[in-house]
Design an enzyme around this catalytic site. Structure first.
Site: not given
Length: 371
Positions: A23, A25, A113, A209
């Site tokens: 992504g 970021d 996660c 996700c």
């Protein structure tokens, strides 16, 4: 723009590992790290099998995202590794997610996660590479205060991700860096454009996700088929009001899908009793929680008794007191569900948190007192 990565030696001799999800970021974090002159190594996790990953896009650690991360690394001239953590992720996150729904709880897989494959395992891998730090694209701030290191909310309230990082240990925080904590998203995208990164205009992922289509019930149904069994809908006194089509379709606080007519006011899911495949419903006031028990608490900061507590990622912290694992709200709080994370704050500083194991209804307390 130059970012201080807070390392105690010449950056030209340093090694920075960057967790790259594909992504914008994390790609900008890699670019900012490369600007320092340090040796930068990008690491991307593959969390799905190759066949599934190739079909997914717009979800962290998927097929297109792995390709995007590799293209960004090539553009920046940095090394890039892809780690196959598919089995670890399935066992520790996806299976846990399904189990929690089967237990009538509301899981927070992103927190799990981060505690597991993204921090514990990635930190260990970065140290094996001889890195000086692991940098990520989370919007939080790491603040050095004298001899201690603190974790604070991101400067942009709309982007703050501290809620999902409550499980970070003090040892991990010493090693982690969060270069985007002081930046607004608009500046991050500007840097991406300035660097000519292919992800500059890539949209943010919106769903969990591993459920990119948002069909959580469908995933749980496949993994835990017992959750689709029909059952009773009862009121707070146990009177049967109707039937439902499976507890997998409901979470505490939900109103949609309760197909019971003839009621004076809207009904909400107050409690799920999965062993009996039963939903307990009531008016909105029945969702008011005065106290909760929190398990597996992780303190990043020193223990405190008066805290602000956040029980949903988009909620604001509310005043509460904590004694051991018992948290009592200063005034009744709504939307508190077992399985969610309870995260503790002192102003902008994130103190720690744990999993909500049990709640105490203000209405039930009043009923007990009147009995």
């Amino acid at each position: 723009m130059q970012i201080d990565f807070g390392l105690d030696r010449d950056l030209r001799e340093a090694r920075i590992v960057v967790a790259m999800s594909g992504g914008v970021d994390s790609s900008v974090v890699a670019a900012l790290a490369a600007r320092t002159g340090a040796e930068v190594i990008g690491v991307t996790l593959q969390l799905y099998d190759h066949g599934e990953a190739a079909k997914r896009s717009g979800a962290c650690c998927a097929g297109q995202d792995i390709y995007d991360a590799s293209m960004v690394a090539e553009r920046l001239g940095i090394a890039h590794y892809v780690l196959d953590y598919e089995s670890r992720f399935r066992d520790s996150v996806i299976e846990h997610f399904a189990d929690e729904y089967a237990r009538g709880r509301t899981p927070v897989p992103c927190s799990l996660c981060n505690q597991g494959v993204k921090f514990r395992d990635l930190v260990a891998f970065a140290k094996e590479l001889g890195a000086d730090c692991l940098a990520t694209g989370h919007y939080v701030r790491r603040v050095v205060n004298g001899d201690s290191v603190e974790l604070h909310k991101g400067a942009d309230p709309a982007r703050d991700q501290s809620y999902f990082l409550y499980g970070t240990t003090r040892e991990q925080l010493d090693f982690l860096r969060f270069p985007l904590g002081d930046l607004p998203k608009s500046e991050v995208r500007r840097i991406a454009e300035e660097e000519g990164l292919i992800v500059a205009a890539k949209p943010d992922s919106q769903d969990i996700c591993f459920v990119p289509d948002g069909d959580y019930a469908g995933l749980v149904q496949r993994l835990r088929p017992e959750t689709i069994a029909a059952g009773e809908i009862v009121d707070l006194e146990g009177r049967v009001l109707g039937t439902h089509r499976g507890v997998v379709h409901f979470t505490v606080g939900q109103r949609r899908g309760i197909e019971v007519g003839g009621q004076k006011e809207p009904l909400y899911v107050v409690r799920i009793e999965p062993e009996q495949q039963r939903l307990v419903v009531g008016p909105r006031r029945a969702l008011a929680v005065e106290e909760m028990r929190v398990e597996e608490i992780n303190w990043i900061a020193e223990d405190q008794t008066e805290i602000g507590v956040k029980v949903r990622s988009l909620a604001s912290p509310v005043p509460a007191s904590i004694d051991g694992g018992q948290v009592r709200f200063a005034s009744a709080e709504y939307g508190v569900a077992p399985g969610q994370a309870a995260v503790f704050y002192d102003g902008t500083r994130m103190l720690g948190g744990g999993w909500i194991a049990e709640t105490r209804s203000a209405v039930r307390s009043a009923m007990d007192a009147a009995a």
